[in-house]
Design an enzyme around this catalytic site. Sequence first.
Site, PDB file in Angstrom:
ATOM      1  CB  SER A   1      -0.962  -0.044   1.188  1.00  0.00           C
ATOM      2  OG  SER A   1      -1.956   0.948   1.076  1.00  0.00           O
TER       3      SER A   1
ATOM      4  CG  HIS B   1      -5.860  -1.701  -0.493  1.00  0.00           C
ATOM      5  ND1 HIS B   1      -4.949  -1.327  -1.450  1.00  0.00           N
ATOM      6  CD2 HIS B   1      -5.412  -1.198   0.680  1.00  0.00           C
ATOM      7  CE1 HIS B   1      -3.991  -0.616  -0.882  1.00  0.00           C
ATOM      8  NE2 HIS B   1      -4.250  -0.523   0.419  1.00  0.00           N
TER       9      HIS B   1
ATOM     10  CG  ASP C   1      -6.664  -2.080  -4.225  1.00  0.00           C
ATOM     11  OD1 ASP C   1      -7.216  -1.056  -3.784  1.00  0.00           O
ATOM     12  OD2 ASP C   1      -5.451  -2.312  -4.103  1.00  0.00           O
TER      13      ASP C   1
END
Length: 315
Positions: free
Chosen positions: A153, A281, A251
């Site tokens: 991320s 995600h 995501d």
Amino acid sequence: MSLHPEIARILGTLPPLPPGPLNPEAMRAGEAAQVPPLEDRLPLHAVEDATAVTTAGDVPIRIYTPVDADAYGLLVYFHGGAFFLGSLDTHDHVARALAKETGHKVISVGYRLAPESAFPAGLEDCYGVVRWAAGHGDTLDWDGKNLAIAGDSSGGTFVAAVAAKAHDAGFDWITHQVMFYPSLDLDFDEDRYPSMRENAVGYGLETAGLKPFNSFYLENGADPADPLASPIKRGDLIGLPAALIITAEHDPLRDEGELYGRRLEEAGVPVTVSRYAGAGHGFVQHFSWLPEYHRAFEETGAFLNGSPVKTEAGQ
């Protein structure tokens, strides 16, 4: 395919964020409360806390040694958390899994968090630790071969930015970059990528949350068009390290990660882009106990060690 049923079940039990402005301290405390006790974590040969003395200052790190050996490849890991969450503890299990599945000595970076330390503080810490690791190869038992960087991320943002920053500085020791569902474009126009609309609601991370999450990192007036903040804005990708980019089907950030992979390939960089079906995600942090998603660590090991990369988890 649809969202993995176990992920969907667990997401269905989570309460929504409370209304009003985000409270970083309360959210960090909530994360910390979920960290499992030490006895429940994956055992490794050695895990030790240390401090890397860098040009950015003293940076806390945690060093994971997978097995007893004479020498190791090095993997510097940057945790995720939208630049204001995450810690050495919340992502301890990710670092342990990376060490086990890659055989590399992993150095996890406890970089400064926003909003207390906005852009580029965390980036400078991550870059400084990579330089520190290269300069302390003897004490880290580095085999002199792989010096890889990895992140999930916002940690993936740091991976791409550190790779570019190192290349521009003539520090070409980084051999591999691994990005798990990276955030590469901090200009969160909802129409910029189809996945922003396609995966806007109901998959964990929601498109509407991206701007408030990342505003802490940019609140000092940083420009989201700066390639060190949004690495996908960089024009010249020639000469960057070989890359593995792992994305998640459901995501909002999926398309920017995959676009960055295509741009790296066009620049002549060896790159593998692997989309994990049914995932949202954060699956490496939250759902890697599911065998089909633990494969992300195995794929990373294959990438770093030059083994053929399996493809059954991809599109």
